[in-house]
Design a protein around this motif. Structure first.
Motif, PDB file in Angstrom:
ATOM      1  N   GLY A 194      31.065  43.615  28.440  1.00 28.64           N
ATOM      2  CA  GLY A 194      31.750  42.390  28.048  1.00 28.64           C
ATOM      3  C   GLY A 194      33.226  42.426  28.389  1.00 28.64           C
ATOM      4  N   ASP A 195      33.976  41.524  27.794  1.00 27.27           N
ATOM      5  CA  ASP A 195      35.408  41.390  28.070  1.00 27.27           C
ATOM      6  C   ASP A 195      36.215  42.175  27.042  1.00 27.27           C
ATOM      7  OD1 ASP A 195      34.898  39.737  30.209  1.00 27.27           O
ATOM      8  OD2 ASP A 195      35.079  37.896  29.041  1.00 27.27           O
ATOM      9  N   TYR A 196      36.890  43.218  27.504  1.00 27.34           N
ATOM     10  CA  TYR A 196      37.730  44.047  26.647  1.00 27.34           C
ATOM     11  C   TYR A 196      39.165  43.543  26.678  1.00 27.34           C
ATOM     12  CZ  TYR A 196      34.214  47.765  26.093  1.00 27.34           C
ATOM     13  OH  TYR A 196      33.096  48.486  25.757  1.00 27.34           O
ATOM     14  N   SER A 197      39.792  43.563  25.533  1.00 29.70           N
ATOM     15  CA  SER A 197      41.240  43.361  25.495  1.00 29.70           C
ATOM     16  C   SER A 197      41.892  44.599  26.115  1.00 29.70           C
ATOM     17  CB  SER A 197      41.719  43.183  24.052  1.00 29.70           C
ATOM     18  OG  SER A 197      43.132  43.204  23.997  1.00 29.70           O
ATOM     19  N   ALA A 198      42.743  44.373  27.134  1.00 29.31           N
ATOM     20  CA  ALA A 198      43.324  45.489  27.882  1.00 29.31           C
ATOM     21  C   ALA A 198      44.837  45.553  27.721  1.00 29.31           C
ATOM     22  CB  ALA A 198      42.967  45.358  29.362  1.00 29.31           C
ATOM     23  N   THR A 199      45.355  44.977  26.644  1.00 30.68           N
ATOM     24  CA  THR A 199      46.806  45.007  26.435  1.00 30.68           C
ATOM     25  C   THR A 199      47.314  46.429  26.189  1.00 30.68           C
ATOM     26  OG1 THR A 199      46.445  44.513  24.089  1.00 30.68           O
ATOM     27  CG2 THR A 199      46.904  42.651  25.554  1.00 30.68           C
ATOM     28  N   GLY A 200      46.401  47.345  25.819  1.00 30.17           N
ATOM     29  CA  GLY A 200      46.799  48.732  25.605  1.00 30.17           C
ATOM     30  C   GLY A 200      46.604  49.604  26.826  1.00 30.17           C
ATOM     31  N   LEU A 201      46.350  48.988  27.983  1.00 30.61           N
ATOM     32  CA  LEU A 201      46.100  49.727  29.219  1.00 30.61           C
ATOM     33  C   LEU A 201      47.244  49.476  30.198  1.00 30.61           C
ATOM     34  CD1 LEU A 201      43.587  51.460  30.109  1.00 30.61           C
ATOM     35  CD2 LEU A 201      42.926  49.497  31.500  1.00 30.61           C
ATOM     36  N   THR A 202      47.714  50.514  30.848  1.00 31.44           N
ATOM     37  CA  THR A 202      48.777  50.371  31.849  1.00 31.44           C
ATOM     38  C   THR A 202      48.303  50.893  33.203  1.00 31.44           C
ATOM     39  OG1 THR A 202      49.732  52.534  31.274  1.00 31.44           O
ATOM     40  CG2 THR A 202      50.605  50.592  30.130  1.00 31.44           C
ATOM     41  N   VAL A 203      48.782  50.237  34.252  1.00 29.67           N
ATOM     42  CA  VAL A 203      48.472  50.614  35.636  1.00 29.67           C
ATOM     43  C   VAL A 203      49.799  50.882  36.332  1.00 29.67           C
ATOM     44  CG1 VAL A 203      47.362  49.925  37.788  1.00 29.67           C
ATOM     45  CG2 VAL A 203      46.445  49.112  35.591  1.00 29.67           C
ATOM     46  N   ALA A 204      49.997  52.104  36.813  1.00 30.81           N
ATOM     47  CA  ALA A 204      51.281  52.480  37.407  1.00 30.81           C
ATOM     48  C   ALA A 204      51.072  53.185  38.734  1.00 30.81           C
ATOM     49  CB  ALA A 204      52.055  53.386  36.460  1.00 30.81           C
ATOM     50  N   VAL A 205      51.909  52.863  39.718  1.00 31.53           N
ATOM     51  CA  VAL A 205      51.921  53.607  40.975  1.00 31.53           C
ATOM     52  C   VAL A 205      52.456  54.999  40.704  1.00 31.53           C
ATOM     53  CG1 VAL A 205      52.844  53.713  43.321  1.00 31.53           C
ATOM     54  CG2 VAL A 205      52.253  51.503  42.307  1.00 31.53           C
ATOM     55  N   GLN A 206      51.744  56.012  41.177  1.00 36.04           N
ATOM     56  CA  GLN A 206      52.186  57.381  40.927  1.00 36.04           C
ATOM     57  C   GLN A 206      53.572  57.610  41.517  1.00 36.04           C
ATOM     58  OE1 GLN A 206      49.210  60.146  42.293  1.00 36.04           O
ATOM     59  NE2 GLN A 206      47.699  59.505  40.778  1.00 36.04           N
ATOM     60  N   VAL A 227      28.072  51.133  31.785  1.00 34.16           N
ATOM     61  CA  VAL A 227      28.688  49.934  32.348  1.00 34.16           C
ATOM     62  C   VAL A 227      29.546  50.366  33.536  1.00 34.16           C
ATOM     63  CG1 VAL A 227      28.738  48.754  30.110  1.00 34.16           C
ATOM     64  CG2 VAL A 227      30.751  50.066  30.859  1.00 34.16           C
ATOM     65  N   PHE A 228      30.013  49.396  34.299  1.00 32.78           N
ATOM     66  CA  PHE A 228      31.049  49.691  35.282  1.00 32.78           C
ATOM     67  C   PHE A 228      32.143  48.640  35.169  1.00 32.78           C
ATOM     68  CE2 PHE A 228      28.711  46.655  37.969  1.00 32.78           C
ATOM     69  CZ  PHE A 228      29.738  45.958  38.584  1.00 32.78           C
ATOM     70  N   PHE A 229      33.325  49.007  35.659  1.00 33.13           N
ATOM     71  CA  PHE A 229      34.447  48.080  35.731  1.00 33.13           C
ATOM     72  C   PHE A 229      35.210  48.377  37.006  1.00 33.13           C
ATOM     73  CE2 PHE A 229      35.654  51.765  33.205  1.00 33.13           C
ATOM     74  CZ  PHE A 229      36.869  52.162  33.748  1.00 33.13           C
ATOM     75  N   TYR A 230      36.149  47.512  37.338  1.00 39.44           N
ATOM     76  CA  TYR A 230      36.904  47.688  38.580  1.00 39.44           C
ATOM     77  C   TYR A 230      38.212  48.421  38.294  1.00 39.44           C
ATOM     78  CZ  TYR A 230      33.541  44.341  40.352  1.00 39.44           C
ATOM     79  OH  TYR A 230      32.369  43.718  40.698  1.00 39.44           O
ATOM     80  N   ALA A 231      38.576  49.309  39.212  1.00 43.77           N
ATOM     81  CA  ALA A 231      39.751  50.155  39.024  1.00 43.77           C
ATOM     82  C   ALA A 231      41.035  49.333  39.051  1.00 43.77           C
ATOM     83  CB  ALA A 231      39.803  51.225  40.113  1.00 43.77           C
ATOM     84  N   GLY A 232      42.006  49.775  38.282  1.00 41.11           N
ATOM     85  CA  GLY A 232      43.331  49.155  38.306  1.00 41.11           C
ATOM     86  C   GLY A 232      43.307  47.676  38.040  1.00 41.11           C
ATOM     87  N   THR A 233      43.915  46.910  38.946  1.00 46.75           N
ATOM     88  CA  THR A 233      43.994  45.459  38.796  1.00 46.75           C
ATOM     89  C   THR A 233      42.947  44.723  39.631  1.00 46.75           C
ATOM     90  OG1 THR A 233      45.683  45.358  40.552  1.00 46.75           O
ATOM     91  CG2 THR A 233      46.471  45.537  38.270  1.00 46.75           C
TER      92      THR A 233
END
Length: 342
Positions: A194-206, A227-233
């Protein structure tokens, strides 16, 4: 002069001057059909041009055992006879697969962006060619069976159906296309999708101090515990989304470990920390029949490489944080897919 004599004189006078009175009788408006009786589906379209339906990955009995088998499920689509009076015939409504309407929908919505097209689900669904609506009944159910065991939810699956017309069938389908057609966008689900709230997730360039935040992350069914999801953004609108699938297997129960992995070596996927989850339930304080079920995933920490956004270059990202899924469940409804307020 009596009223009867007065009425006769008035009628004679009106006839002399050319006025013809119109006399009507009052009929019981409920005893005669006020509209045409048409056959249609109960499948209202959303703003994407489809009807989203949520079906359990494995349909289960009340005791938790699979009703049809692992990865087997069903959905009952209402077939309706419209009108102001009850259906007066024993109808055999014919239903058929409708790929032409799906092709038209894809072109009208997405034109040349074929990576966004809906995919035809006919190979994963079976249904009877006819559905019976007995005399005196206005609704029947078309039982659609799904086999999800081989499905890849990277595709945007739609099952297109239509009511088939013929003078010999003894009924007429609704002339409005959106009523005689059903474009079912099928979402199989398990306890963790389903749809997770992702406000606690960060995506950063190394190597870069800046990071990108997400608001939503959608997960898709693989099996009952995965389940699967797509990486990063990356998301469902990304042309290269199929290259960036990350799988998450839950250990089962109300808490445990979440195992993350990837089957694409070009992503250079690396897990830095073992993720964990817990499932928490609570009842609504105002409406006690509503129950909230939260799935919270903590300690997400992985690296991956984006190798398609720029030809000849790779961008390496770190993703870390937590995700939260909330489902609102009406405990008064026994069927799981109907009880969840999607």
């Amino acid at each position: 002069m009596t009223i009867k004599h007065f009425f006769k004189i008035m009628m004679a006078c009106m006839a002399c001057i050319g006025i013809v009175p119109m006399l009507t009788s009052c009929n019981d408006e409920w005893s005669e059909e006020q509209y045409e009786q048409y056959v249609s589906f109960r499948a209202p379209l959303n703003d994407q041009g489809v009807t989203a339906i949520y079906v359990p990955y494995t349909r289960k009995n009340n005791d938790g055992t699979p009703r049809f088998g692992q990865g087997q499920s069903n959905y009952q689509l209402p077939v309706i006879v419209s009108g102001s009076t009850h259906n007066t015939s024993n109808l055999q409504v014919h239903v058929a697969h409708d790929p032409d309407t799906l092709r038209t929908l894809n072109w009208n919505r997405f034109a040349t962006r074929t990576e966004l097209y809906y995919s035809d689900m006919k190979d994963y669904a079976t249904f009877p060619e006819t559905v019976s609506i007995p005399e005196g009944q206005d609704v029947s159910l078309l039982d659609i069976h799904f086999d999800f065991t081989r499905i890849d939810m990277v595709e945007k699956w739609v099952l297109p159906l239509t009511v088939v017309d013929s003078p010999s069938y003894g009924y007429a389908s609704n002339p409005r296309k959106n009523y005689r057609k059903a474009m079912l966008r099928v979402f199989p689900f398990n306890d963790y999708s389903g749809d997770y709230s992702a406000t606690g997730l960060t995506v950063a360039v190394q190597g870069d101090a800046n990071s990108t935040g997400l608001t939503l992350l959608r997960t898709y069914v693989v099996d009952d515990n995965t389940v699967f999801f797509y990486a990063g953004t990356f998301d469902e609108s990304s042309p290269q989304r199929k290259n960036y699938k990350i799988y998450a297997r839950f250990s089962g129960g109300s808490s445990g470990a979440v195992t993350l992995w990837c089957d694409n070596p070009e992503m250079e996927f690396k897990v830095n920390k073992e993720a964990s989850y817990r499932m928490v339930e609570s009842d609504d304080q105002v409406y006690p029949y509503l129950r909230y079920r939260n799935v919270i995933i903590n300690n997400i920490d992985y690296d991956f490489a984006d190798y398609t956004s720029s030809i000849g270059s790779k961008f390496r990202y770190n993703v870390s944080g937590s995700l939260t899924l909330q489902r609102t469940i009406n405990t008064q409804i026994p069927d799981e897919d109907q009880a969840i307020q999607w």
